[in-house]
Enzyme design. Sequence first.
Site, short mmCIF file in Angstrom:
data_model
loop_
_atom_site.label_atom_id
_atom_site.label_comp_id
_atom_site.label_asym_id
_atom_site.label_seq_id
_atom_site.Cartn_x
_atom_site.Cartn_y
_atom_site.Cartn_z
N ASN A 179 4.74 24.68 -42.41
CA ASN A 179 3.70 25.52 -41.83
C ASN A 179 3.18 25.00 -40.50
OD1 ASN A 179 1.48 27.69 -42.21
ND2 ASN A 179 0.30 25.81 -41.94
N LYS B 238 11.16 29.05 -32.63
CA LYS B 238 11.04 29.97 -33.75
C LYS B 238 12.32 30.76 -33.97
CE LYS B 238 7.02 28.78 -35.11
NZ LYS B 238 6.90 28.06 -36.40
N TYR C 194 8.22 27.95 -27.30
CA TYR C 194 7.76 28.32 -28.64
C TYR C 194 8.69 29.38 -29.25
CZ TYR C 194 4.78 30.25 -32.33
OH TYR C 194 4.28 30.69 -33.53
N ASP D 229 2.27 12.67 -37.97
CA ASP D 229 2.50 13.46 -36.76
C ASP D 229 3.92 14.00 -36.84
OD1 ASP D 229 2.85 14.60 -34.30
OD2 ASP D 229 2.37 12.80 -33.14
#
Length: 269
Positions: A91, A161, A157, A66
């Site tokens: 990824n 990024k 998110y 995890d």
Amino acid sequence: MAFTEKYGPWALIAGASEGTGAAFARELAARGLNLVLIARRRAPLEALAHELAATHGIECTAETIDLASDSAAEQLKTVSAGREIGLFVSNAGADPNSSSFLSNDPQAWLDLVKRNVVTTMLACHHFAGAMKTRKRGGIILVGSGACYGGARGLGVYSGTKAFDLCFGEGLWAELRGHGVDVLNLLLGRTDTPELRRLLESRGAPIPADLASPEEVARVGLERLPYGPVHNWGLADDEQGYAPQSAAARRERILMIEKAMADMAGSTRN
């Protein structure tokens, strides 16, 4: 230098059980690299490992981790011990929440930050150190065009990024003189099982213009030597939807590097 010499003999792929991660695994296995496959779900991961070992005659091991756990980076070190990791593909960075910031528990956002920022940074520190010593290797940070700005439901998110983008660019600048390639592979909408599950849960149709995972893997490996950024669907010197083209971002980094070297009277560490 041949591909296997530059990026082998082992590649480690985080988030390898399906979608773009599995596509990277298949592409790399076909090129002759041995693989360490990482994901949370054991069954599809082991099935993929058995398939690739049988088809391509490579060594392929599957490890369930995890990547949002506090011990994830240490677990990555443990499962890769004794193997020369010449390529690290980060990824596992999708947002499974599909919700606005305030409508979700803070722990869900903290897990996203751990997965996309903390584990990624610590893993790069570990693998890049050995690559720098060997004077060869590569790192692919699979990112998203969301890195260029926040939007409704994408605040955390997009923030993670954006960190990965700036971090990857800095890592590229530090390692480019040591034979190690770093690429931020910034994707748009890609035809992954996770995206299809999300669209199905919302009753939304599947768009016709999705990128295929196989094309993502092929282009990502093709562009790896030409980092630090590849904006999906755009040429190196094309701005398109991005604030700057990949070429312009590269030139900015090199200009800053030169200015800092001029002030310090030295080059890279």
